[in-house]
Design a protein around this motif. Structure first.
Motif, PDB file in Angstrom:
ATOM      1  N   ARG A   1       0.302  -1.495  -0.176  1.00  0.00           N
ATOM      2  CA  ARG A   1       0.359  -0.119  -0.123  1.00  0.00           C
ATOM      3  C   ARG A   1       1.390   2.094   0.458  1.00  0.00           C
ATOM      4  N   ILE A   2       1.802   1.207   0.393  1.00  0.00           N
ATOM      5  CA  ILE A   2       2.850   2.802   0.509  1.00  0.00           C
ATOM      6  C   ILE A   2       3.004   2.556  -1.132  1.00  0.00           C
ATOM      7  N   GLY A   3       3.746   1.718  -1.860  1.00  0.00           N
ATOM      8  CA  GLY A   3       3.947   2.325  -3.519  1.00  0.00           C
ATOM      9  C   GLY A   3       2.767   2.198  -3.501  1.00  0.00           C
ATOM     10  N   GLU A   4       2.231   1.867  -3.827  1.00  0.00           N
ATOM     11  CA  GLU A   4       0.003   2.669  -4.701  1.00  0.00           C
ATOM     12  C   GLU A   4      -0.280   3.494  -4.214  1.00  0.00           C
ATOM     13  N   ILE A   5       0.306   3.966  -2.348  1.00  0.00           N
ATOM     14  CA  ILE A   5      -0.173   5.270  -2.266  1.00  0.00           C
ATOM     15  C   ILE A   5       0.850   6.705  -2.526  1.00  0.00           C
ATOM     16  N   LEU A   6       1.635   6.181  -2.876  1.00  0.00           N
ATOM     17  CA  LEU A   6       2.424   7.108  -2.944  1.00  0.00           C
ATOM     18  C   LEU A   6       2.964   7.233  -5.283  1.00  0.00           C
ATOM     19  N   ALA A   7       2.449   6.414  -5.368  1.00  0.00           N
ATOM     20  CA  ALA A   7       1.864   6.482  -7.207  1.00  0.00           C
ATOM     21  C   ALA A   7       0.927   7.350  -7.520  1.00  0.00           C
ATOM     22  N   SER A   8       0.024   7.161  -6.704  1.00  0.00           N
ATOM     23  CA  SER A   8      -0.920   7.931  -6.582  1.00  0.00           C
ATOM     24  C   SER A   8      -1.376   9.413  -5.948  1.00  0.00           C
ATOM     25  N   ARG A   9      -0.229  10.309  -5.058  1.00  0.00           N
ATOM     26  CA  ARG A   9      -0.503  11.318  -4.478  1.00  0.00           C
ATOM     27  C   ARG A   9      -0.002  11.748  -5.459  1.00  0.00           C
ATOM     28  N   THR A  10      -0.814  13.502  -4.918  1.00  0.00           N
ATOM     29  CA  THR A  10      -1.194  14.534  -5.858  1.00  0.00           C
ATOM     30  C   THR A  10      -0.438  15.461  -5.604  1.00  0.00           C
ATOM     31  N   ARG A  11       0.710  15.253  -7.038  1.00  0.00           N
ATOM     32  CA  ARG A  11       1.964  16.885  -6.513  1.00  0.00           C
ATOM     33  C   ARG A  11       1.748  17.752  -6.508  1.00  0.00           C
ATOM     34  N   ARG A  12       2.293  18.577  -6.309  1.00  0.00           N
ATOM     35  CA  ARG A  12       1.925  20.130  -6.765  1.00  0.00           C
ATOM     36  C   ARG A  12       3.604  20.393  -7.607  1.00  0.00           C
ATOM     37  N   ASP A  13       3.779  22.089  -8.115  1.00  0.00           N
ATOM     38  CA  ASP A  13       4.791  23.014  -8.392  1.00  0.00           C
ATOM     39  C   ASP A  13       5.865  22.600  -7.566  1.00  0.00           C
ATOM     40  N   LEU A  14       6.885  22.277  -7.531  1.00  0.00           N
ATOM     41  CA  LEU A  14       7.872  23.274  -6.446  1.00  0.00           C
ATOM     42  C   LEU A  14       7.766  24.206  -6.363  1.00  0.00           C
ATOM     43  N   ILE A  15       7.840  25.040  -7.037  1.00  0.00           N
ATOM     44  CA  ILE A  15       7.901  26.392  -7.548  1.00  0.00           C
ATOM     45  C   ILE A  15       6.288  27.188  -7.882  1.00  0.00           C
ATOM     46  N   ARG A  16       6.073  27.536  -6.380  1.00  0.00           N
ATOM     47  CA  ARG A  16       4.497  28.815  -7.210  1.00  0.00           C
ATOM     48  C   ARG A  16       4.239  29.345  -6.147  1.00  0.00           C
ATOM     49  N   GLY A  17       3.169  30.318  -6.563  1.00  0.00           N
ATOM     50  CA  GLY A  17       3.151  31.656  -5.363  1.00  0.00           C
ATOM     51  C   GLY A  17       4.051  32.337  -5.385  1.00  0.00           C
ATOM     52  N   ASP A  18       4.514  32.908  -4.248  1.00  0.00           N
ATOM     53  CA  ASP A  18       5.723  33.670  -3.896  1.00  0.00           C
ATOM     54  C   ASP A  18       7.071  33.219  -4.573  1.00  0.00           C
TER      55      ASP A  18
END
Length: 293
Positions: free
Chosen positions: A19-36
């Motif tokens: 399940r660890i691998g499954e959760i990481l594979a489906s994790r919602t990611r974000r841009d490294l740099i955003r906003g400020d």
């Protein structure tokens, strides 16, 4: 009663580790740099190097559940962009559902155990670049302690150069945490003068066959303006083991965060184990320093 389901975490680890691998594979990611464009990362990779102490209490971080509770609190606060940890920490946080829309930084070399005769030997014992990619993490981090009196430091430099090259080839941002270090009365001591930090920067930023994805993680020291004049790499400030007055620490961070090239904070112990025990207050104050009100 804990709001985190540790019973389910333990059961999943025992019965369904996949399940660890499954959760990481489906994790919602974000841009490294955003906003400020600034980052506030909570650090939690100390334990894997045998560093459990905070403010003279050698076992302050011994309770795993207290640490996870503190990390959950920190990650729930506005302005906290992500977390830095070894695989065991990141896997727990994934199982607890705390990593969506967060920057996840994989800590790579934890071999130089605190207090060991081999403490200067910072071997790569945790994440590798390919495993960070496998788990869809966002950032790599390594520790680079350089002892000019120890021939063994060249092996750390070579290994780190290889990792920086691998990260660049993978398009993976990598955070270098360099120090000029020496043995003092049987203990490793980092030189926190401006000249020493500048020297460590010069060595670290030249490692690998490309610096395109290299970042720095630096201590806040006197003459920080000179330090930041020594590099064009994006830089995050580290917290270290908290000492002295918290207000003075925050003031030093505030002043350094205004310097060109400084992109934010990577802090763990001083915020997860504050003097007054109020994690939310400490985290919120630091978030305000990084991102503003």
């Amino acid at each position: 009663m804990s709001r985190l389901d540790f019973s389910a975490l333990r059961q999943t680890r025992a019965q369904h580790p996949e399940r660890i691998g499954e959760i990481l594979a489906s994790r919602t990611r974000r841009d490294l740099i955003r906003g400020d464009g600034r980052l506030f990362i909570v650090a939690a990779d100390h334990r894997a190097r045998g560093a459990l102490g905070v403010r003279g209490d050698d076992n302050a971080m011994a309770n795993r559940y207290e640490l996870l509770e503190g990390l959950a609190t920190a990650l729930s606060r506005p302005g906290v962009d992500g977390v830095l940890g070894t695989p065991d920490i990141i896997d727990d946080l994934a199982l607890l559902g705390l990593l969506d829309d967060k920057i996840v930084v994989g800590s790579m070399n934890r071999g130089g155990l605190k207090g060991a005769s081999f403490e200067m030997d910072d071997r790569y014992t945790a994440y590798s670049v390919d495993r960070i990619q496998r788990d869809r993490l966002d950032f790599a981090k390594n520790l680079l302690r350089i002892n000019l009196a120890d021939p063994g430091s060249v092996a750390t430099l070579e290994a780190t150069a290889q990792v920086v090259s691998e990260a660049a080839a993978a398009g993976l941002p990598i955070m270098l945490e360099p120090f000029m270090s020496s043995w003092v009365n049987g203990k490793v001591q980092n030189d926190l003068t401006a000249d020493a930090v500048i020297l460590s920067i010069a060595i670290a930023e030249g490692l690998g066959d490309s610096s395109a994805y290299s970042w720095l993680k630096l201590p806040v020291v006197p003459e920080m303006n000179r330090v930041m004049a020594a590099t064009t790499l994006p830089t995050l400030l580290l917290g270290g083991d908290p000492v002295g007055n918290q207000h003075e620490t925050f003031e030093r961070w505030h002043n350094a965060l205004g310097l060109p090239g400084v992109r934010g904070l990577v802090v763990g112990r001083s915020l997860l184990y504050p003097h007054d025990g109020n994690i939310e207050k400490a985290i919120d104050m630091a978030a305000t320093l990084v991102h503003g009100a």
